[in-house]
Motif scaffolding. Structure first.
Motif: not given
Length: 460
Positions: A374-378, A403-419
């Protein structure tokens, strides 16, 4: 095919797809739906019509140079671009081209993160990760809404994306000629966040400095070798610079927490009989600390009820610190899973879409906890997102706004989830991801396994 051309092909494909989607929306689909009085303009949301009206007002005002600059420090700074478009008497559809450009920049940053996080030898993994994130960007409902309408969400997403890349990925930075572009882009990102979403950047800075203080007390942080300290110092300095510029020029009306409390909540509590019923116990210092937060919650809950909102997670108003903690813990729980009641009765199609999208995000991000190394920064990033989302939901329990606010955050975190999911699939079955010898097949994609396309079809 050269590996260097893959990103260009993805970018061109994305531009064509987004252009076609937006064109069909503005000129064919929305005008024929008659959703509202402004459907003929191609607008789905009421916010788009508000920004449209504001832009026309700017255009008719014959702004001076100073007034023009003030708009860039306004919470709705993006309307200046729409005003420029209207100045040339062309359709608001062309504003969506700006959104498309911002989306492409987001994807370009994501591709750099993928190239950095996945070994260049594992070309199948890189291909699947980039394809998955591209599909997520184009077709996920919240993203679809952001890039097809007139709003600042794409500016905010790009700014947050670049800030996170700078914090998590960039290994070095210097005030040298080749790094000037990166510093300018970082300043742009911080400017957008300070002006329009200051609670994000200020919370990020405060949490980071708290971690630094903890590092000092535990003697686990060496200032001389810590790039973490240097990055936060630079981010803090640029944020202060934006604030100073705004103060000197007396620009903008972004509603930060203190301004919001003093200029909005207190005024309504004093002048409106409905809000004068607010009561709160002040027995100790913790009660005094939590009182401003509960005043904002009281105001927003009653405001939503007055306007007929039926999507409030809760309407509880704590009267002391102890009750505040209990209600906050509920908000913390709901901020993670909500919306999640897919099997409930009488759910609208939009609610079901939001629930499905939330599930996709949770599955993607959960991989960060499954990965072996695990990456501690993530993990810190996810913890920060959980914290700030729970505070947002506590202050305003209206799930539509949340949910509009939540989507902004989750999208930027999704790239690390995909990787991480790509790496997990590799660990489960190494036959799916064929390791290509970089020496013998340098920049050659001809050996991409057909399994990559099978997995891609499964993802779709």
């Amino acid at each position: 095919m050269s590996l260097k051309n893959v990103n260009l092909i993805f970018v061109l494909l994305i531009f064509v797809i987004l252009f076609i989607i937006n064109y069909l929306l503005y000129y064919h689909l929305v005008p024929n739906l008659n959703l509202n009085s402004f459907s003929s303009l191609g607008f789905i949301s009421n916010d788009s019509f508000v920004f449209h009206t504001l832009s026309l007002k700017y255009l008719e005002s014959n702004l001076s140079l100073l007034q023009f600059l003030r708009i860039f420090y306004d919470v709705n700074f993006h309307t200046i671009f729409l005003s420029i478009i209207y100045f040339f008497s062309i359709s608001p559809f062309f504003y969506t081209l700006i959104n498309i450009l911002l989306v492409i920049l987001c994807i370009s940053i994501a591709f750099k993160i993928i190239d950095e996080k996945i070994d260049s030898k594992n070309k199948n993994q890189i291909f699947i990760a980039k394809s998955s994130f591209t599909l997520l960007t184009i077709f996920l409902p919240s993203n679809f809404f952001f890039y097809s309408q007139i709003g600042k969400e794409c500016f905010v997403i790009l700014s947050l994306f670049y800030l996170i890349k700078f914090f998590l990925i960039d290994k070095s930075f210097r005030f040298e000629k080749k790094y000037i572009k990166n510093i300018i882009f970082l300043f742009f990102s911080i400017h957008v966040l300070v002006v329009s979403k200051d609670y994000i950047i200020f919370s990020f800075i405060i949490c980071s400095w708290v971690l630094i203080l903890l590092g000092i007390f535990t003697k686990s942080l060496n200032f001389k070798d810590s790039i973490f300290f240097d990055k936060i110092l630079l981010i803090s300095s640029l944020s202060i610079l934006v604030i100073v510029l705004k103060f000197i020029l007396q620009l903008g009306n972004a509603a930060n927490f203190i301004d919001y409390y003093n200029n909005v909540v207190s005024i309504n509590l004093d002048q409106n009989d409905l809000y004068s019923n607010f009561t709160y116990e002040n027995k100790h210092i913790f009660d005094k600390f939590s009182e401003p937060f509960n005043k904002i919650r009281y105001f927003l809950v009653n405001y939503s009820i007055l306007n007929g909102a039926n999507s409030l997670v809760s309407t509880e108003i704590p009267i002391n610190f102890n009750q505040t903690v209990l209600v906050y813990l509920k908000s913390l729980f709901f901020s993670l899973i909500y919306p999640a009641n897919y099997l409930a009765n009488d759910l609208s199609l939009l609610n079901k879409i939001a629930i499905s999208e939330n599930l996709i995000y949770l599955i993607l991000i959960f991989s960060i906890f499954l990965i072996k190394n695990r990456n501690n920064k993530e993990l810190l990033l996810i913890a920060f997102y959980i914290f700030i989302l729970s505070v947002i939901l506590y202050l305003n329990p209206n799930i539509g706004s949340f949910y509009k606010q939540k989507s902004l955050f989750l999208y930027t975190a999704a790239i690390y989830g995909i990787i991480n999911w790509v790496k997990i699939f590799q660990y489960i079955n190494k036959n799916i991801f064929i390791l290509i010898d970089n020496k013998n097949n340098k920049n050659d994609l001809s050996l991409l396994s057909s399994n990559s396309f099978k997995i891609l079809i499964l993802i779709v």
